[in-house]
Design a protein around this motif. Structure first.
Motif, PDB file in Angstrom:
ATOM      1  N   SER A   1      49.500  42.113  57.047  1.00  0.00           N
ATOM      2  CA  SER A   1      48.957  40.713  56.815  1.00  0.00           C
ATOM      3  C   SER A   1      49.836  39.910  55.662  1.00  0.00           C
ATOM      4  O   SER A   1      50.268  38.600  55.803  1.00  0.00           O
ATOM      5  CB  SER A   1      47.469  40.722  56.503  1.00  0.00           C
ATOM      6  N   GLU A   2      49.835  40.413  54.613  1.00  0.00           N
ATOM      7  CA  GLU A   2      50.496  40.090  53.520  1.00  0.00           C
ATOM      8  C   GLU A   2      52.011  39.406  53.982  1.00  0.00           C
ATOM      9  O   GLU A   2      52.276  38.194  53.484  1.00  0.00           O
ATOM     10  CB  GLU A   2      50.779  40.793  52.242  1.00  0.00           C
TER      11      GLU A   2
ATOM     12  N   TYR B   1      51.613  36.235  56.083  1.00  0.00           N
ATOM     13  CA  TYR B   1      51.052  35.131  55.103  1.00  0.00           C
ATOM     14  C   TYR B   1      52.355  34.351  54.411  1.00  0.00           C
ATOM     15  O   TYR B   1      52.470  33.236  54.271  1.00  0.00           O
ATOM     16  CB  TYR B   1      49.793  35.364  54.596  1.00  0.00           C
ATOM     17  N   GLU B   2      52.986  35.412  53.832  1.00  0.00           N
ATOM     18  CA  GLU B   2      54.091  34.869  53.080  1.00  0.00           C
ATOM     19  C   GLU B   2      55.083  34.311  53.896  1.00  0.00           C
ATOM     20  O   GLU B   2      55.840  33.162  53.544  1.00  0.00           O
ATOM     21  CB  GLU B   2      54.910  36.315  52.537  1.00  0.00           C
TER      22      GLU B   2
ATOM     23  N   ASP C   1      54.038  31.059  54.673  1.00  0.00           N
ATOM     24  CA  ASP C   1      54.115  29.915  53.631  1.00  0.00           C
ATOM     25  C   ASP C   1      55.568  29.417  53.256  1.00  0.00           C
ATOM     26  O   ASP C   1      55.467  28.295  53.114  1.00  0.00           O
ATOM     27  CB  ASP C   1      53.465  30.666  52.192  1.00  0.00           C
TER      28      ASP C   1
ATOM     29  N   TYR D   1      48.202  21.320  52.970  1.00  0.00           N
ATOM     30  CA  TYR D   1      47.799  22.684  52.724  1.00  0.00           C
ATOM     31  C   TYR D   1      48.160  23.102  51.321  1.00  0.00           C
ATOM     32  O   TYR D   1      49.237  23.230  50.969  1.00  0.00           O
ATOM     33  CB  TYR D   1      48.488  23.454  53.949  1.00  0.00           C
TER      34      TYR D   1
ATOM     35  N   ALA E   1      48.258  26.561  49.364  1.00  0.00           N
ATOM     36  CA  ALA E   1      48.409  28.247  49.757  1.00  0.00           C
ATOM     37  C   ALA E   1      47.525  28.778  48.558  1.00  0.00           C
ATOM     38  O   ALA E   1      47.183  30.151  48.740  1.00  0.00           O
ATOM     39  CB  ALA E   1      49.747  28.678  49.647  1.00  0.00           C
TER      40      ALA E   1
ATOM     41  N   ASN F   1      44.707  31.318  52.629  1.00  0.00           N
ATOM     42  CA  ASN F   1      45.885  31.530  53.562  1.00  0.00           C
ATOM     43  C   ASN F   1      45.828  30.665  54.841  1.00  0.00           C
ATOM     44  O   ASN F   1      44.790  30.007  54.848  1.00  0.00           O
ATOM     45  CB  ASN F   1      45.960  32.971  54.028  1.00  0.00           C
ATOM     46  N   LEU F   2      47.055  30.302  55.311  1.00  0.00           N
ATOM     47  CA  LEU F   2      47.234  29.279  56.354  1.00  0.00           C
ATOM     48  C   LEU F   2      46.318  29.476  57.579  1.00  0.00           C
ATOM     49  O   LEU F   2      45.717  28.361  57.876  1.00  0.00           O
ATOM     50  CB  LEU F   2      48.630  29.142  56.624  1.00  0.00           C
TER      51      LEU F   2
ATOM     52  N   THR G   1      43.352  31.120  57.792  1.00  0.00           N
ATOM     53  CA  THR G   1      42.016  30.604  57.205  1.00  0.00           C
ATOM     54  C   THR G   1      41.697  29.196  57.221  1.00  0.00           C
ATOM     55  O   THR G   1      40.640  28.743  57.566  1.00  0.00           O
ATOM     56  CB  THR G   1      41.612  31.484  55.788  1.00  0.00           C
ATOM     57  N   TRP G   2      42.760  28.637  56.673  1.00  0.00           N
ATOM     58  CA  TRP G   2      42.517  27.053  56.558  1.00  0.00           C
ATOM     59  C   TRP G   2      42.462  26.536  58.079  1.00  0.00           C
ATOM     60  O   TRP G   2      41.531  25.736  58.187  1.00  0.00           O
ATOM     61  CB  TRP G   2      43.886  26.462  55.717  1.00  0.00           C
TER      62      TRP G   2
END
Lengths: 215, 364
Positions: free
Chosen positions: A4-5, A8-9, A12, A74, A76, A80-81, A83-84
């Motif tokens: 997941s990390e 998301y990275e 972003d 957005y 960061a 996280n994208l 969730t947004w």
């Protein structure tokens, strides 16, 4: 580092790179395309749960339009994208639920059948047993505009004209180009090209004149 | 960050309003096969429309043939108009199918093709890929190119004037009827002899001009005394390009709406060459062998009746080589050149005077 990390990275990074290119530029479009793809592939876009499953697609489409237009807003550091994205999506469904509640007070609810989403929408369409008016009107126009449509013909072949070809290409007795090529002893491409450049524009013009353009 | 080469597909939600529109169009159809076809075509166009709007690409459903009810009842069509670019065809397949059908009727005049796959309930359309052109009726999904290629194609199509679309009355932005751009002088064919008495009526003048035109060639005999019909007869039957253009030009004067005269449009460049503004006129006249006769002309704009001296009008092929140049003299009312092109040919027209120049791109 967990999956997941890493995801998301990656997202972003895409967003950050995208922001460097103006709206409508090829680079931005390619990056946005990639971003949407990765979000969809992640499997982390909210699936809607029990709230109005029949309106989920409406809310989701609204969310995508909003997302693409507002990606520059957005932050960061806030969330996280995904969730947004998902928060906006959920609120759109709640909006729709509220609208429906308002409407229900003023009008009769839909039948059970209409609300079910298991049925094939095409099966639901009535099969008309008579020629619908637009086709009927078009066929009638082809007859009444005979002389004008006959004036447009394949060079030196007055019998291969717009009126004749339109009759053969329209339902209920539409022929294939191969059948017509045999019938007229011409290459398929010749007939097809003549049809596209002479006959079809006549049809479009008739449709426009009749006001048959949807908005 | 490196972008992987895996093929991107994008899922687009299909809203209830989308399905209602597709149902409305489908219900206009006469048989079960057409009903299903129009339902699918409409949804494919709407899915593609939503996708392109997300990416900030301008679209116009209203200018799409698929939004014309007569086109829908007559043709298996699913085009989406992209203003200034052309028609993008949106074909569809059901989930589980690995082959897409491309009807012959939509394999012309397209800037490209996208394929959309529906789920069982028509709640989602997945854009699978793109093809710049299609040569077969059936295409396997794995042959599709990536959506990135679609985006590139849309950018490379910017500002190319689509002459083939003019014949279908889809006119690129900025191009107008010539009278709107340069006024009445558009309708003064110069070859008409000057000694026609002013007492003659306009229709007598036309009759004389038509008779004169027939007399300048000995290939075709005049069979019709009606000027318009006589000109159409000449246009359809002569092999002489000069005569055809003269006939077309007379027909423009008598009845500019007559489709036999081809199409002519003009554009105001909005820039000056020396002291003058200049308009470019392009006229196209389809030929029987499926090629296109093209006339390019530069006119003075505004007050002036003459072009500035030494104005250059050039035609360049797709690789940038000049294939024609004509230059104005002291008091030219216009300068022009003619050529023949095949469908799909690309060319550029350049207007230049000293340092000032402008180039327009065209595809036939």
């Amino acid at each position: 580092m967990t999956y997941s990390e890493d995801l998301y990275e990656q997202l972003d990074k895409l967003v950050a790179e995208m922001r460097r290119h103006p709206n409508g530029s090829l680079k931005r479009q390619r990056l946005l395309n990639r971003l949407i793809y990765q979000m969809q592939q992640s499997g982390k876009i909210w699936h809607g749960g029990d709230i109005l499953p029949e309106y989920y697609e409406d809310a989701l489409q609204k969310t995508w339009f909003w997302f693409c237009k507002n990606i520059h807003n957005y932050d960061a550091s806030q969330a996280n994208l995904l969730t947004w994205f998902n928060a906006y999506l959920k609120f759109r469904l709640l909006d729709i639920r509220q609208e429906i509640a308002k409407e229900k007070k003023t009008r009769v609810t839909k039948s059970k059948d209409e609300e079910s989403n298991q049925i094939d929408p095409i099966d639901n369409l009535p099969a008309p047993d008579k020629v619908p008016p637009i086709l009927e009107e078009t066929l009638e126009w082809i007859e009444t505009q005979g002389s004008e449509l006959r004036d447009l013909h394949v060079r030196s072949s007055p019998h291969i004209n717009c009126q004749v070809l339109l009759k053969f290409k329209l339902p209920p007795d539409a022929k294939t180009w191969r059948e017509l090529a045999e019938k007229f002893d011409r290459r398929e491409s010749t007939l097809n090209h003549f049809y596209n450049h002479k006959c079809f524009p006549c049809l479009l013009a008739f449709g426009r004149a009749q006001g048959y353009i949807d908005t | 960050m490196s972008l992987s080469t895996e093929k991107i597909t994008i899922s687009i939600p299909i809203t209830e309003a989308n399905r209602n529109k597709a149902r409305q169009f489908a219900q206009e159809q006469s048989n079960p096969e057409k009903i299903e076809q129009v339902y699918h075509n409409t949804l494919a166009v709407l899915v593609t429309n939503n996708y392109l709007q997300m990416l900030d690409v301008a679209t116009s459903l209203k200018q799409s043939h698929s939004w014309n009810a007569v086109a829908r009842v007559s043709t298996n069509i699913a085009d989406l108009n992209l203003p200034g670019k052309g028609q993008l065809e949106c074909r569809s397949i059901k989930i589980g199918s690995d082959t897409c059908y491309f009807p012959e009727d939509v394999r012309n005049n397209r800037i490209g093709y996208v394929v959309v796959q529906f789920d069982e309930a028509y709640k989602q359309g997945k854009l699978l890929g793109f093809l710049p052109q299609v040569n077969n009726t059936l295409v396997k999904i794995e042959e599709l190119e990536s959506l990135d290629n679609l985006l590139e194609a849309l950018h490379s199509h910017q500002t190319v004037v689509q002459l083939n679309q003019w014949l279908e009355n889809i006119i690129d932005e900025g191009w107008r009827n010539i009278e709107e751009i340069i006024g009445e002088q558009a309708n003064k064919p110069l070859f008409v002899f000057a000694n026609i008495s002013s007492e003659n009526s306009k229709s007598d003048n036309n009759k004389d001009a038509v008779a004169h035109l027939y007399s300048t060639q000995n290939e075709i005999n005049q069979v019709d005394s009606d000027s318009e019909k006589a000109l159409i007869h000449l246009l359809e039957n002569t092999n002489n390009e000069e005569i055809r253009w003269k006939a077309a030009e007379l027909l423009w004067e008598i009845n500019p709406e007559n489709p036999a005269a081809g199409i002519r449009k003009a554009i105001d460049f909005g820039m000056h060459f020396g002291k003058n503004a200049v308009a470019l006129m392009v006229a196209i006249l389809p030929k029987a062998d499926e090629t296109m006769a093209i006339l390019i002309r530069a006119y003075p704009l505004s007050e002036s009746t003459h072009l500035p001296q030494d104005l250059q009008l050039s035609g360049l092929d797709a690789t940038g080589n000049t294939f024609f140049t004509v230059q104005s003299r002291n008091k030219d009312n216009y300068i022009q050149f003619k050529f023949t092109a095949e469908l799909g040919d690309r060319f550029n027209i350049r207007v230049a005077l000293g340092d000032a120049n402008i180039t327009e791109s065209f595809v036939v």
